[in-house]
Design a protein around this motif. Structure first.
Motif, short mmCIF file in Angstrom:
data_model
loop_
_atom_site.label_atom_id
_atom_site.label_comp_id
_atom_site.label_asym_id
_atom_site.label_seq_id
_atom_site.Cartn_x
_atom_site.Cartn_y
_atom_site.Cartn_z
N VAL A 10 6.17 5.90 0.33
CA VAL A 10 6.17 4.58 0.96
C VAL A 10 6.89 3.53 0.10
O VAL A 10 6.63 3.44 -1.10
CB VAL A 10 4.72 4.13 1.24
CG1 VAL A 10 4.64 2.63 1.43
CG2 VAL A 10 4.18 4.86 2.46
N SER A 11 7.78 2.77 0.70
CA SER A 11 8.44 1.66 0.02
C SER A 11 8.26 0.38 0.84
O SER A 11 8.15 0.43 2.07
CB SER A 11 9.94 1.93 -0.14
OG SER A 11 10.15 3.07 -0.96
N LYS A 12 8.21 -0.74 0.10
CA LYS A 12 8.07 -2.04 0.75
C LYS A 12 8.73 -3.10 -0.11
O LYS A 12 8.43 -3.23 -1.30
CB LYS A 12 6.59 -2.39 0.92
CG LYS A 12 6.34 -3.76 1.51
CD LYS A 12 6.63 -3.77 2.99
CE LYS A 12 6.44 -5.12 3.63
NZ LYS A 12 6.83 -5.09 5.05
N SER A 13 9.67 -3.85 0.46
CA SER A 13 10.30 -4.95 -0.26
C SER A 13 10.00 -6.26 0.44
O SER A 13 9.80 -6.30 1.66
CB SER A 13 11.82 -4.76 -0.31
OG SER A 13 12.13 -3.62 -1.08
N PHE A 14 9.95 -7.32 -0.37
CA PHE A 14 9.92 -8.67 0.18
C PHE A 14 11.20 -9.34 -0.30
O PHE A 14 11.29 -9.72 -1.46
CB PHE A 14 8.70 -9.44 -0.34
CG PHE A 14 7.39 -8.82 0.05
CD1 PHE A 14 6.87 -9.04 1.33
CD2 PHE A 14 6.68 -8.03 -0.84
CE1 PHE A 14 5.66 -8.47 1.70
CE2 PHE A 14 5.47 -7.46 -0.47
CZ PHE A 14 4.97 -7.68 0.80
N SER A 44 -1.81 -5.21 -4.69
CA SER A 44 -2.28 -5.91 -3.48
C SER A 44 -1.41 -5.56 -2.27
O SER A 44 -1.90 -5.49 -1.14
CB SER A 44 -2.28 -7.42 -3.69
OG SER A 44 -3.27 -7.76 -4.64
N THR A 45 -0.13 -5.32 -2.52
CA THR A 45 0.75 -4.89 -1.44
C THR A 45 0.28 -3.54 -0.89
O THR A 45 0.24 -3.33 0.33
CB THR A 45 2.21 -4.78 -1.94
OG1 THR A 45 2.58 -6.03 -2.52
CG2 THR A 45 3.16 -4.43 -0.83
N LEU A 46 -0.12 -2.65 -1.81
CA LEU A 46 -0.64 -1.35 -1.39
C LEU A 46 -1.91 -1.54 -0.55
O LEU A 46 -2.06 -0.93 0.52
CB LEU A 46 -0.94 -0.52 -2.64
CG LEU A 46 -1.41 0.90 -2.39
CD1 LEU A 46 -0.20 1.80 -2.14
CD2 LEU A 46 -2.18 1.44 -3.58
N ALA A 47 -2.81 -2.41 -1.03
CA ALA A 47 -4.05 -2.65 -0.29
C ALA A 47 -3.74 -3.20 1.10
O ALA A 47 -4.32 -2.76 2.10
CB ALA A 47 -4.94 -3.62 -1.06
N ALA A 48 -2.80 -4.15 1.15
CA ALA A 48 -2.46 -4.78 2.42
C ALA A 48 -1.84 -3.76 3.38
O ALA A 48 -2.03 -3.83 4.60
CB ALA A 48 -1.52 -5.95 2.19
N MET A 49 -1.13 -2.81 2.82
CA MET A 49 -0.52 -1.78 3.67
C MET A 49 -1.60 -0.86 4.26
O MET A 49 -1.57 -0.54 5.44
CB MET A 49 0.46 -0.98 2.82
CG MET A 49 1.30 -0.05 3.61
SD MET A 49 2.68 0.43 2.61
CE MET A 49 3.66 -1.06 2.66
N HIS A 54 0.48 -5.26 6.02
CA HIS A 54 1.91 -5.02 5.87
C HIS A 54 2.24 -3.61 6.38
O HIS A 54 1.42 -2.71 6.26
CB HIS A 54 2.34 -5.06 4.40
CG HIS A 54 2.23 -6.41 3.78
ND1 HIS A 54 2.64 -7.57 4.42
CD2 HIS A 54 1.77 -6.80 2.58
CE1 HIS A 54 2.43 -8.59 3.63
NE2 HIS A 54 1.89 -8.17 2.50
N GLN A 55 3.45 -3.45 6.90
CA GLN A 55 3.90 -2.13 7.30
C GLN A 55 4.99 -1.68 6.33
O GLN A 55 5.76 -2.51 5.84
CB GLN A 55 4.46 -2.16 8.74
CG GLN A 55 3.38 -2.26 9.80
CD GLN A 55 2.69 -3.62 9.81
OE1 GLN A 55 3.36 -4.65 9.75
NE2 GLN A 55 1.37 -3.64 9.86
N ARG A 69 0.73 4.50 12.64
CA ARG A 69 1.30 3.19 12.34
C ARG A 69 0.16 2.18 12.35
O ARG A 69 -0.48 1.95 13.37
CB ARG A 69 2.32 2.83 13.42
CG ARG A 69 3.16 1.63 13.05
CD ARG A 69 4.22 1.35 14.11
NE ARG A 69 4.17 -0.06 14.52
CZ ARG A 69 4.58 -1.07 13.77
NH1 ARG A 69 5.06 -0.84 12.56
NH2 ARG A 69 4.50 -2.31 14.20
N LEU A 70 -0.14 1.66 11.18
CA LEU A 70 -1.22 0.68 11.06
C LEU A 70 -0.61 -0.70 11.32
O LEU A 70 -0.25 -1.42 10.40
CB LEU A 70 -1.87 0.76 9.68
CG LEU A 70 -2.41 2.15 9.30
CD1 LEU A 70 -2.98 2.14 7.89
CD2 LEU A 70 -3.45 2.64 10.30
N ALA A 71 -0.48 -1.03 12.60
CA ALA A 71 0.28 -2.21 12.99
C ALA A 71 -0.46 -3.51 12.73
O ALA A 71 0.14 -4.57 12.67
CB ALA A 71 0.64 -2.11 14.47
#
Ligand SMILES: Nc1ncnc2c1ncn2[C@@H]1O[C@H](COP(=O)(O)OP(=O)(O)OP(=O)(O)O)[C@@H](O)[C@H]1O
Ligand SMILES: [Mg+2]
Length: 260
Positions: A10-14, A44-49, A54-55, A69-71
């Motif tokens: 899993v990757s996530k950028s802001f 926290s990004t991981l927790a929010a995902m 966050h997706q 998909r945890l929308a």
């Protein structure tokens, strides 16, 4: 053993900030998985995902091995994942019962079933061995640890399989920290899996089964809590090798005065 919850690559950028990069995580039934890391590591990004806030930009989230998909937080809860964030989102002016049942009040005909809600509130807090003087106190009158307990109790109302706790011991005193850690153990013994996010290697070593270290958004080590020393964890957190088996970015500059 099948994982209850899996993150696969899993990757996530802001914008330009790469909060999570190719992160793998497995959570098994009845397991406390700790996620530790320095400020900005991506915890926290991981927790929010996991909580559906966050997706991921890429990679997969699996529940019981099935891609999902945890929308939204509601979708995550339907899938059995509940989270408690650091800003607890309690309503200060409401009492404990009102906070617990906010948005899903029990009704008796046209009225709220105050008696049933109060009874359930006590049952829930008892199960957690939580010490709250009265469930009719406004939460503004509770201590930091008690407020955290109320927030955790509220997350348990839907009987989630996985409870995600983002820094549940932050800013708590020694006794209150011990109480929250006991509560984490109690969650596990009641059959929940817990993702415990923390700065404190001492806290996670006390209760976790496995410890995942995040550094600059990447997994920089996965440890059996029994086997890991504080030095191992600190090295993985700061990037000051010696390498953990799964270290991917060795040799980066150590961070001064990292958390213990
Ligand atoms: N909503 C957002 N918008 C922009 N950038 C974000 C957002 N959320 C997180 N970030 C960035 O992503 C990175 C990881 O942040 P995150 O909050 O996940 O770290 P953390 O490990 O929880 O840190 P801390 O220990 O300080 O709570 C940081 O660089 C942060 O600035
Ligand atoms: Mg954080």
């Amino acid at each position: 053993m099948t994982s209850v919850l899996t993150l696969a690559g899993v990757s996530k950028s802001f914008g330009a900030a790469r909060a999570l990069v190719d992160v793998d995580l497995e959570v098994h039934p009845h397991e406390v998985v700790a996620v530790v890391g320095d400020n900005g590591a991506g915890k926290s990004t991981l927790a929010a995902m996991l909580a559906g806030v966050h997706q991921p930009d890429s990679g997969a989230v699996l529940v019981d091995g099935e891609p999902v998909r945890l929308a939204s937080p509601a979708t995550a809860r339907q899938r059995g994942i509940a989270a408690v964030f650091q800003e607890l989102a309690l309503c200060d002016n409401l009492d404990v019962v009102e906070n617990l049942f906010l948005g899903h009040e029990l009704e008796a005909g046209p009225f709220l079933d105050e008696v049933a809600m109060e009874r359930q509130a006590w049952e829930l807090l008892d199960q957690l061995a939580a010490r709250v003087p009265s469930v009719r106190m406004p939460v503004s009158a509770l201590s930091g640890g008690q407020r955290r307990t109320v927030a955790i109790a509220r997350a348990l109302l839907g009987d989630p399989r996985v409870v995600v706790l983002d820094e549940p011991t932050a800013a708590l005193g020694i006794r209150q920290t011990a109480q929250v850690l006991t509560l984490v153990e109690r969650l596990r013994s009641r059959g929940h899996s817990v993702v415990l996010i923390s700065h404190s290697t001492a806290d996670v070593q006390a209760v976790a089964d496995r410890i995942v270290v995040l550094r600059l958004g990447r997994v920089n080590g996965v440890f059996d809590a029994d086997a890991a020393t504080s030095e191992d964890l600190l090295a993985a957190i700061t990037g000051a090798a010696p390498a953990a088996p799964r270290t991917r970015r060795p040799g980066a500059a150590p961070v001064e005065g990292g958390p213990r």
